[in-house]
Design a protein around this motif. Sequence first.
Motif, PDB file in Angstrom:
ATOM      1  N   TYR A 133       0.664  -1.035  -0.019  1.00  0.00           N
ATOM      2  CA  TYR A 133      -0.104  -0.042   0.068  1.00  0.00           C
ATOM      3  C   TYR A 133       0.856   1.208   0.061  1.00  0.00           C
ATOM      4  O   TYR A 133       1.771   1.254   0.884  1.00  0.00           O
ATOM      5  CB  TYR A 133      -1.088   0.103   1.242  1.00  0.00           C
ATOM      6  CG  TYR A 133      -1.998  -0.838   1.178  1.00  0.00           C
ATOM      7  CD1 TYR A 133      -3.086  -0.734   0.648  1.00  0.00           C
ATOM      8  CD2 TYR A 133      -1.802  -2.360   1.648  1.00  0.00           C
ATOM      9  CE1 TYR A 133      -4.350  -1.677   0.605  1.00  0.00           C
ATOM     10  CE2 TYR A 133      -2.835  -2.991   1.834  1.00  0.00           C
ATOM     11  CZ  TYR A 133      -4.154  -2.862   1.170  1.00  0.00           C
ATOM     12  OH  TYR A 133      -5.175  -3.516   1.108  1.00  0.00           O
ATOM     13  N   THR A 134       0.479   2.201  -0.918  1.00  0.00           N
ATOM     14  CA  THR A 134       1.499   3.204  -1.211  1.00  0.00           C
ATOM     15  C   THR A 134       0.595   4.625  -1.350  1.00  0.00           C
ATOM     16  O   THR A 134      -0.797   4.556  -1.249  1.00  0.00           O
ATOM     17  CB  THR A 134       2.544   3.147  -1.983  1.00  0.00           C
ATOM     18  OG1 THR A 134       3.473   4.290  -1.990  1.00  0.00           O
ATOM     19  CG2 THR A 134       2.054   2.745  -3.422  1.00  0.00           C
ATOM     20  N   ASP A 135       1.362   5.678  -1.723  1.00  0.00           N
ATOM     21  CA  ASP A 135       0.532   6.891  -1.805  1.00  0.00           C
ATOM     22  C   ASP A 135       0.172   7.110  -3.322  1.00  0.00           C
ATOM     23  O   ASP A 135      -0.618   8.135  -3.997  1.00  0.00           O
ATOM     24  CB  ASP A 135       1.234   8.246  -1.386  1.00  0.00           C
ATOM     25  CG  ASP A 135       2.552   8.384  -1.951  1.00  0.00           C
ATOM     26  OD1 ASP A 135       2.820   7.331  -3.102  1.00  0.00           O
ATOM     27  OD2 ASP A 135       3.461   9.260  -1.710  1.00  0.00           O
ATOM     28  N   VAL A 136       0.464   6.117  -4.191  1.00  0.00           N
ATOM     29  CA  VAL A 136      -0.072   5.943  -5.615  1.00  0.00           C
ATOM     30  C   VAL A 136      -1.231   4.584  -5.902  1.00  0.00           C
ATOM     31  O   VAL A 136      -0.810   3.968  -5.044  1.00  0.00           O
ATOM     32  CB  VAL A 136       0.900   6.118  -6.810  1.00  0.00           C
ATOM     33  CG1 VAL A 136       1.178   7.761  -7.223  1.00  0.00           C
ATOM     34  CG2 VAL A 136       2.086   5.320  -6.291  1.00  0.00           C
ATOM     35  N   VAL A 144       1.389   0.982 -10.124  1.00  0.00           N
ATOM     36  CA  VAL A 144       2.655   1.462 -10.871  1.00  0.00           C
ATOM     37  C   VAL A 144       2.150   1.919 -12.312  1.00  0.00           C
ATOM     38  O   VAL A 144       1.116   1.393 -12.990  1.00  0.00           O
ATOM     39  CB  VAL A 144       3.344  -0.053 -11.224  1.00  0.00           C
ATOM     40  CG1 VAL A 144       4.622   0.359 -11.963  1.00  0.00           C
ATOM     41  CG2 VAL A 144       3.914  -0.692  -9.903  1.00  0.00           C
ATOM     42  N   TYR A 145       2.755   3.209 -12.354  1.00  0.00           N
ATOM     43  CA  TYR A 145       2.216   3.975 -13.512  1.00  0.00           C
ATOM     44  C   TYR A 145       3.331   3.862 -14.899  1.00  0.00           C
ATOM     45  O   TYR A 145       4.634   3.233 -14.705  1.00  0.00           O
ATOM     46  CB  TYR A 145       2.175   5.390 -13.221  1.00  0.00           C
ATOM     47  CG  TYR A 145       0.916   5.739 -12.726  1.00  0.00           C
ATOM     48  CD1 TYR A 145       0.329   5.244 -11.274  1.00  0.00           C
ATOM     49  CD2 TYR A 145      -0.235   6.595 -13.252  1.00  0.00           C
ATOM     50  CE1 TYR A 145      -0.704   5.337 -10.805  1.00  0.00           C
ATOM     51  CE2 TYR A 145      -1.149   6.712 -12.728  1.00  0.00           C
ATOM     52  CZ  TYR A 145      -1.712   6.189 -11.705  1.00  0.00           C
ATOM     53  OH  TYR A 145      -2.983   6.424 -11.091  1.00  0.00           O
ATOM     54  N   THR A 146       2.948   4.336 -15.995  1.00  0.00           N
ATOM     55  CA  THR A 146       3.731   4.132 -17.018  1.00  0.00           C
ATOM     56  C   THR A 146       5.161   4.986 -16.746  1.00  0.00           C
ATOM     57  O   THR A 146       6.296   4.783 -17.241  1.00  0.00           O
ATOM     58  CB  THR A 146       3.107   4.783 -18.464  1.00  0.00           C
ATOM     59  OG1 THR A 146       2.423   6.054 -17.981  1.00  0.00           O
ATOM     60  CG2 THR A 146       2.261   3.796 -18.972  1.00  0.00           C
ATOM     61  N   THR A 147       5.033   6.089 -15.792  1.00  0.00           N
ATOM     62  CA  THR A 147       6.281   6.759 -15.488  1.00  0.00           C
ATOM     63  C   THR A 147       5.704   7.452 -14.198  1.00  0.00           C
ATOM     64  O   THR A 147       4.479   7.362 -13.652  1.00  0.00           O
ATOM     65  CB  THR A 147       6.989   7.701 -16.624  1.00  0.00           C
ATOM     66  OG1 THR A 147       7.993   8.255 -16.004  1.00  0.00           O
ATOM     67  CG2 THR A 147       6.176   9.042 -16.824  1.00  0.00           C
ATOM     68  N   ASP A 148       6.639   7.972 -13.343  1.00  0.00           N
ATOM     69  CA  ASP A 148       6.285   8.845 -12.059  1.00  0.00           C
ATOM     70  C   ASP A 148       5.209   9.704 -12.367  1.00  0.00           C
ATOM     71  O   ASP A 148       5.411  10.958 -13.114  1.00  0.00           O
ATOM     72  CB  ASP A 148       7.367   9.439 -11.650  1.00  0.00           C
ATOM     73  CG  ASP A 148       7.119  10.104 -10.133  1.00  0.00           C
ATOM     74  OD1 ASP A 148       6.000  10.369  -9.882  1.00  0.00           O
ATOM     75  OD2 ASP A 148       8.128  10.238  -9.356  1.00  0.00           O
ATOM     76  N   PRO A 149       3.938   9.623 -11.843  1.00  0.00           N
ATOM     77  CA  PRO A 149       3.029  10.651 -12.020  1.00  0.00           C
ATOM     78  C   PRO A 149       3.341  11.782 -11.584  1.00  0.00           C
ATOM     79  O   PRO A 149       2.539  12.811 -12.053  1.00  0.00           O
ATOM     80  CB  PRO A 149       1.632   9.871 -11.448  1.00  0.00           C
ATOM     81  CG  PRO A 149       2.077   9.020 -10.582  1.00  0.00           C
ATOM     82  CD  PRO A 149       3.712   8.605 -11.180  1.00  0.00           C
ATOM     83  N   ARG A 150       4.168  12.046 -10.736  1.00  0.00           N
ATOM     84  CA  ARG A 150       4.612  13.432 -10.367  1.00  0.00           C
ATOM     85  C   ARG A 150       5.348  14.237 -11.376  1.00  0.00           C
ATOM     86  O   ARG A 150       5.400  15.400 -11.262  1.00  0.00           O
ATOM     87  CB  ARG A 150       5.764  13.180  -9.123  1.00  0.00           C
ATOM     88  CG  ARG A 150       4.820  12.973  -7.926  1.00  0.00           C
ATOM     89  CD  ARG A 150       5.811  12.972  -6.775  1.00  0.00           C
ATOM     90  NE  ARG A 150       5.376  11.758  -5.800  1.00  0.00           N
ATOM     91  CZ  ARG A 150       5.707  11.930  -4.505  1.00  0.00           C
ATOM     92  NH1 ARG A 150       6.313  12.747  -3.936  1.00  0.00           N
ATOM     93  NH2 ARG A 150       5.164  10.876  -3.753  1.00  0.00           N
ATOM     94  N   ILE A 151       5.717  13.643 -12.381  1.00  0.00           N
ATOM     95  CA  ILE A 151       6.612  14.241 -13.685  1.00  0.00           C
ATOM     96  C   ILE A 151       5.596  14.061 -14.716  1.00  0.00           C
ATOM     97  O   ILE A 151       5.537  15.078 -15.371  1.00  0.00           O
ATOM     98  CB  ILE A 151       7.854  13.507 -13.856  1.00  0.00           C
ATOM     99  CG1 ILE A 151       8.857  13.117 -12.666  1.00  0.00           C
ATOM    100  CG2 ILE A 151       8.670  13.934 -14.974  1.00  0.00           C
ATOM    101  CD1 ILE A 151       9.387  14.534 -12.034  1.00  0.00           C
TER     102      ILE A 151
HETATM  103  P1  ADP Z   1       6.108   4.592   0.160  1.00  0.00           P
HETATM  104  O1  ADP Z   1       6.395   5.585   1.087  1.00  0.00           O
HETATM  105  O2  ADP Z   1       4.624   4.164   0.109  1.00  0.00           O
HETATM  106  O3  ADP Z   1       7.135   3.394   0.035  1.00  0.00           O
HETATM  107  P2  ADP Z   1       7.438   6.021  -2.360  1.00  0.00           P
HETATM  108  O4  ADP Z   1       7.336   7.187  -2.062  1.00  0.00           O
HETATM  109  O5  ADP Z   1       8.749   5.060  -1.695  1.00  0.00           O
HETATM  110  O6  ADP Z   1       6.184   5.350  -1.348  1.00  0.00           O
HETATM  111  O7  ADP Z   1       7.060   5.268  -3.621  1.00  0.00           O
HETATM  112  C1  ADP Z   1       5.946   5.788  -4.299  1.00  0.00           C
HETATM  113  C2  ADP Z   1       6.170   7.107  -4.959  1.00  0.00           C
HETATM  114  O8  ADP Z   1       6.813   6.387  -6.107  1.00  0.00           O
HETATM  115  C3  ADP Z   1       5.037   7.784  -5.817  1.00  0.00           C
HETATM  116  O9  ADP Z   1       4.571   8.709  -4.763  1.00  0.00           O
HETATM  117  C4  ADP Z   1       5.761   8.174  -7.149  1.00  0.00           C
HETATM  118  O10 ADP Z   1       6.104   9.502  -7.081  1.00  0.00           O
HETATM  119  C5  ADP Z   1       6.806   7.399  -7.166  1.00  0.00           C
HETATM  120  N1  ADP Z   1       6.908   6.753  -8.553  1.00  0.00           N
HETATM  121  C6  ADP Z   1       8.063   6.785  -9.113  1.00  0.00           C
HETATM  122  N2  ADP Z   1       8.061   6.120 -10.516  1.00  0.00           N
HETATM  123  C7  ADP Z   1       6.624   5.494 -10.299  1.00  0.00           C
HETATM  124  C8  ADP Z   1       5.746   4.742 -11.221  1.00  0.00           C
HETATM  125  N3  ADP Z   1       6.211   4.310 -12.588  1.00  0.00           N
HETATM  126  N4  ADP Z   1       4.616   4.424 -10.818  1.00  0.00           N
HETATM  127  C9  ADP Z   1       3.980   4.841  -9.848  1.00  0.00           C
HETATM  128  N5  ADP Z   1       4.740   5.569  -8.907  1.00  0.00           N
HETATM  129  C10 ADP Z   1       6.081   6.076  -9.158  1.00  0.00           C
END
Ligand code: ADP
Length: 416
Positions: A172-175, A178-185
């Motif tokens: 369980y995490t804050d997204v 897994v997305y095609t790339t980091d959704p923050r970018i």
């Molecule tokens: P946690 O504290 O739950 O371990 P992390 O911060 O380590 O969470 O990992 C979650 C973050 O990973 C997301 O907020 C997102 O910004 C980043 N991230 C990088 N690449 C991806 C990706 N391909 N898909 C989803 N999240 C990604």
Amino acid sequence: MALIVHKYGGTSMGSIERIRNVAKRVAKWHKSGHQLIVVLSAMSGETNRLLSLVREISTQPNPRDLDMITSTGEQVSVGLLSIALQEEGVDAVGYAGWQISVKTNSAFTKARIKKIDDKQVLIDLNVGKVVIITGFQGVDSNGRVTTLGRGGSDTSAVAIAAALRANECLIYTDVDGVYTTDPRIVKEARRLNQITFEEMLEMASLGSKVLQIRSVEFAGKYRVKTRVLSSLIDPMIPLDDEMRSGTLITFEENNKMERAIISGIAFQRDEARIAIIGVPDKPSVACQILGLLADANIDVDMIIQNTSIEGKTDLTFTVSRSDYGHVMNILACHAQEHIKAQKVLGDPNMSKVSIIGIGMRSHAEIASTIFRTLLEEGINIEMVSTSEIKISVLINEKFMESAVRLLHKVFKLEQS
Ligand code: ADP
Ligand code: ASP
Ligand code: MG
């Protein structure tokens, strides 16, 4: 009844309200008849806060002391969730890694798990308790607390799931996957319903910090059914909906799965490039240079050695930016006298962008599309490395985010 491992990261445990929500979610699973082990990270920002205290005292702390300090964040989380679960009427018991015990080697700050005892955990599960365990930490053969490297709670969770032969490990995490790339970018990034283990391994090793790479390695080695999903949605949603949400890591290249050529883009912001120019072109030289770095515990990533001209060659490689100063110091001591290099050049402001996909195996044109796209934007490619399912390019850090967005668009990753 199944044995399920939940792992909650820092943001998921980031406030008392979020911890209460975690307790509600765990209680829901437990009340529906499952056995639950919960692995926790420190509350968000806590590990960084602890490290900043250390930095106020020393720039070169003993890694063993560092582990004593950084391992405390996870213990606080375990205690708080245990109390919150008891408030929900669930019988819970919390353990630190050394109590279970999660046995590791003695590589402080980057220890590797060797063995996990399941005895006490099984006793607790069998009397209906929820077992909560600190992520990120273990204990070495001398009884000293170790930690597993940043993001290590993912690895703890999957390793515990493997050791206890859990039916599923839910990260369980804050997204919400897994997305095609980091959704923050890239805001158009698309969530993948599933991703193959091989692709996830590349994504994690090439910089997607959504899962720590060693957790993916454990999932592959022990075939742990692993899913990445959101802790930030309503904790009371029906269990069946939750079990279908997020991204599942799959082990078969399922034919029915829509097979995209490219699955995702990963990036590593903090790279440094070092070029050793004009060294004698003898096989022992590369070995000598890389040996010096290995002795100093420095990981080298991309490596290129140029064709020899008049008996001289250039060796270029990348390291993490945090190791740059250390590497330059080592080379300053050895380059001229021992390695006989003409000069050493370095650039600490590099980033690596990687395109990943098992469909690339049969599509040779991907590399030329990447090179053309970056060229048209005036982005110079400094180094390239490839494998069957990935292409990585090293570029100046200032272009990294725009390169990721451009390539995401060119490969139409926002479309399913
Ligand atoms: P946690 O504290 O739950 O371990 P992390 O911060 O380590 O969470 O990992 C979650 C973050 O990973 C997301 O907020 C997102 O910004 C980043 N991230 C990088 N690449 C991806 C990706 N391909 N898909 C989803 N999240 C990604
Ligand atoms: N608390 C550790 C970190 O911040 C481990 C983790 O969150 O997985 O890196
Ligand atoms: Mg993490």
